[in-house]
Scaffold this active site. Structure first.
Site, PDB file in Angstrom:
ATOM      1  N   GLU A 280      -1.335  -2.374   3.800  1.00  0.00           N
ATOM      2  CA  GLU A 280      -2.589  -3.107   3.975  1.00  0.00           C
ATOM      3  C   GLU A 280      -2.870  -3.232   5.475  1.00  0.00           C
ATOM      4  O   GLU A 280      -2.220  -3.999   6.178  1.00  0.00           O
ATOM      5  CB  GLU A 280      -2.501  -4.503   3.355  1.00  0.00           C
TER       6      GLU A 280
ATOM      7  N   ARG B  67     -12.571 -12.442  -8.680  1.00  0.00           N
ATOM      8  CA  ARG B  67     -11.439 -12.217  -9.578  1.00  0.00           C
ATOM      9  C   ARG B  67     -11.750 -12.689 -10.995  1.00  0.00           C
ATOM     10  O   ARG B  67     -10.905 -13.255 -11.685  1.00  0.00           O
ATOM     11  CB  ARG B  67     -10.197 -12.938  -9.048  1.00  0.00           C
TER      12      ARG B  67
ATOM     13  N   ASP C  94       1.806  -5.522   1.254  1.00  0.00           N
ATOM     14  CA  ASP C  94       0.916  -6.611   1.640  1.00  0.00           C
ATOM     15  C   ASP C  94       1.118  -6.930   3.126  1.00  0.00           C
ATOM     16  O   ASP C  94       2.249  -6.895   3.636  1.00  0.00           O
ATOM     17  CB  ASP C  94       1.246  -7.833   0.779  1.00  0.00           C
TER      18      ASP C  94
END
Length: 671
Positions: A420, A567, A391
């Site tokens: 990322e 989501r 991340d």
């Protein structure tokens, strides 16, 4: 090609046809040549050829240390060029001028050549990043090279965009198992609520309405939100759906964070040493690893190593943990893991979000918790994970990435490290520092957000030129092993759903409040259009270089605007069967053709609204053609061989693509 294309413009005058055709191809096929007394307006252009250790390398811009590079410039004599110079800019250092040697003249074209050993331009065997441009000297007049994609060469009277050159360590390799595969991105809380032990915290809420429930949202974007309402998706549920995923051709499962955390997204880690009890804990993880590996699937974990939650054993702002946290006391063993300006309330946090205090990975004790022997990185590789997605990799310091790679590869040389990064990672600048992800001692690959940008330009604006330029530039910037391992995505938990964007537009929903977006869905007409475009987008995602990453539910037709509406729970039993069958065919295509693992990539046709590219390798040649224009598109390379449709098996002798159509053609092997 040009002669046949004239049939598309029958309603235009001869002059208008020529103007339209020139406009279409000016930025692709012809250098932008200034007019002068040497009659450049007659179409003279310079060709630049590149070789690596004697092998043609025109499409590449990254090479191992020890490579001998050769540049050949073919210059029409009537241009009046008397000398050619390569101006090399080592990153962060002064430029050097390297003159070409004149080789000779043939057919009215002068040839100039320059040989350059990578050892001579690099200060160490770790390689380096360089930029360069070509200067064509004509007495008092100098022309400079310019490039739109790190491959094509055009000319300008002033210094333009420079070419990028990356030299990496000679032994840099990426895990071969990843190449040629198909990734599936699971947001665990929203994928499947499986049978098995899962414990809900007393202060959390379970939304029982899986089919119609809407994720918890703030009244305004950016406002504080507890994120303590869960749908209850867990690792047991992922295991239950492995057969379903295998039918899609999935070979790699990328899981959103699974470690103990307060929120439903779990990017606010509470304890890196525990799998969250609501996900089923270590027992559910071990079961998933065992069953996935039995099917030949790999597991990629989300490593959130830049920050923790404020509600964590390390920071412990809410006092939930028995351990003394950094927020509570300067005497905490974790006190120096964070940066405080004034205790306890003023501390560095990710993007200023107070619930995400930022870790100080320059602190060696903090760093070794993750990268040391038996640290977090090794612990979960040892437990069965096959790699890490990192991340916000651009916010992790180089020293951390260096140590992390060493630790992970020591535990498993074939483990994957994927970062990322949202931009071109070859020359990424982050917080004033040039990153060296691909030098050989950090990342194996990155998330390919530029690919998503290219897809949106193509399918929402009809811009094939930008698509071709972006795809060419990435391929010509990264080491080939990285290009073969890119995570090609159309959407993630951080973006609007691809179906929504293709149906409603890139900026749709930007000005609407969250309460409106929670209810807003595509109209029937928008959805029909979006499904058609998603078929083209996913076909490209599965056939260009790199590895396709399907965000859970995209193959089922799931919609959603910005976070958290991207989501939504997976629509089990309500999937779009048309899309689902399409994705199964794409998964089978990759499984059946080894060319998608490491095959070469190059565009054969590039027009304003259409293109053809080729994948070649492992004894195979596949053509992919796309037309997003309003006129039929002729796939011209068909005359070079016999082909069949990749999905129907039908022989194809000549191919005309209708508007908004794509095709995959497999060359039949000669007997």
């Amino acid at each position: 090609m040009r002669g046949k294309m004239r049939v598309f413009f029958i309603s235009f005058s001869k002059k208008a046809k020529k103007q339209r055709k020139d406009a279409q191809f000016a930025h692709i096929e012809k250098p932008m040549l200034p007019k002068n007394r040497f009659a450049l307006e007659q179409g003279a252009s310079i060709r630049l050829k590149k070789y690596a250790n004697g092998q043609a390398a025109d499409l590449f811009g990254a090479f191992p240390y020890g490579t001998r590079l050769t540049f050949c410039a073919c210059v029409p004599r009537r241009m009046g060029v008397g000398a050619v110079v390569l101006r090399l800019f080592p990153d962060g250092d002064d430029a050097r001028d390297l003159p070409f040697s004149f080789i000779g003249t043939a057919g009215g074209t002068d040839e100039y050549r320059l040989e350059m050993e990578s050892e001579q331009i690099c200060t160490s065997e770790r390689g380096g990043l360089f930029f360069y441009e070509l200067l064509f000297l004509r007495g008092g007049d100098t022309l400079f090279s310019d490039t739109a994609d790190n491959v094509s060469l055009s000319l300008s009277h002033a210094s333009g965009r420079r070419f990028r050159l990356l030299i990496h360590e000679a032994d840099f390799h990426t895990p071969r198992w990843f190449r040629g595969g198909t990734m599936y991105h699971v947001f665990v809380d929203r994928f499947c609520r499986g049978e098995g032990k899962a414990e809900l915290r007393s202060d959390a809420t379970l939304n029982e309405d899986w089919e119609n429930g809407v994720p918890q949202y703030a009244q305004k974007p950016g406002e504080a939100l507890a994120n303590d309402v869960f749908f209850g998706g867990n690792l047991w549920g992922v295991t239950e759906k492995l057969d379903h995923l295998q039918e899609l051709g999935v070979t790699v499962l990328y899981l959103s964070p699974i470690f103990e955390a307060y929120s439903n997204h779990r990017y606010d880690t509470g304890d890196y040493e525990k799998v969250d009890a609501l996900l089923g804990g270590e027992e559910a993880f071990a079961c998933l690893v065992r069953e996935a590996h039995a099917r030949g699937m790999k597991i990629l974990l989300d490593g959130v190593f830049n920050h923790t939650g404020d509600d964590s054993r390390y920071f412990n702002r809410r006092g939930r943990y028995s351990e003394l946290g950094a927020y509570q006391s300067a005497g905490s063993p974790y006190a120096d893991w964070y940066s405080f300006r004034a205790r306890p309330e003023e501390y560095d946090a990710w993007w200023g979000i107070k619930i995400l205090p930022r870790l100080n990975q320059y602190n060696p004790v903090c760093r070794r918790y993750f990268t040391g022997e038996n640290g977090i990185a090794q612990k979960w590789i040892r437990a069965g994970a096959d790699g890490w997605r990192l991340d916000v990799a651009d916010e992790l310091p180089d020293v951390f990435l260096d140590e992390l790679r060493e630790a992970v590869k020591r535990e498993d040389p074939e483990a994957l490290l994927l970062g990322e990064v949202w931009e071109n990672a070859a020359d990424k600048m982050a917080y004033g520092v040039r990153r060296r992800y691909f030098g050989g001692r950090q990342l194996d690959s990155v998330m390919n957000y530029p690919f998503r940008n290219a897809i949106l330009s193509l399918l929402t604006q009809g811009d094939a030129v930008t698509f071709c330029n972006i795809l060419t530039e990435i391929y010509a910037s990264y080491p080939k092993e990285v290009s073969d391992s890119l995570m090609n995505l159309l959407g993630t938990h951080d973006t609007e759903r691809i179906l929504t964007v293709l149906g409603a537009g890139v900026s749709a929903g930007a000005t609407l409040d969250n309460a409106t977006l929670a209810r807003k869905r595509l109209t029937d007409l928008q959805r029909e259009k979006a499904v058609t475009l998603l078929k083209i987008a996913s076909l490209l995602q599965f056939t260009v270089y790199g590895v396709p990453s399907v965000y859970y539910g995209d193959e089922a037709g799931l919609e959603g605007y910005r976070d958290p509406f991207c989501r939504m729970p997976y629509p089990w039993g309500r999937e779009n069967r048309e899309l689902q069958e399409h994705y199964k065919k794409l998964g089978a295509l990759r499984r059946e053709h080894g060319v998608f693992r490491e095959g070469s990539f190059r565009f054969l046709q590039k027009e304003a609204h259409a293109f053809t590219f080729e994948r070649e390798g492992e004894g195979e040649r596949i053509l992919v053609a796309v037309n997003v224009g309003n006129e039929p598109f002729h796939v011209l390379p068909m005359s070079k061989g016999r082909y069949r449709d990749a999905f129907t098996g039908a022989p194809v002798k000549e191919e005309w693509l209708a508007p908004c159509e794509a095709t995959v053609l497999v060359e039949e092997k000669k007997e």
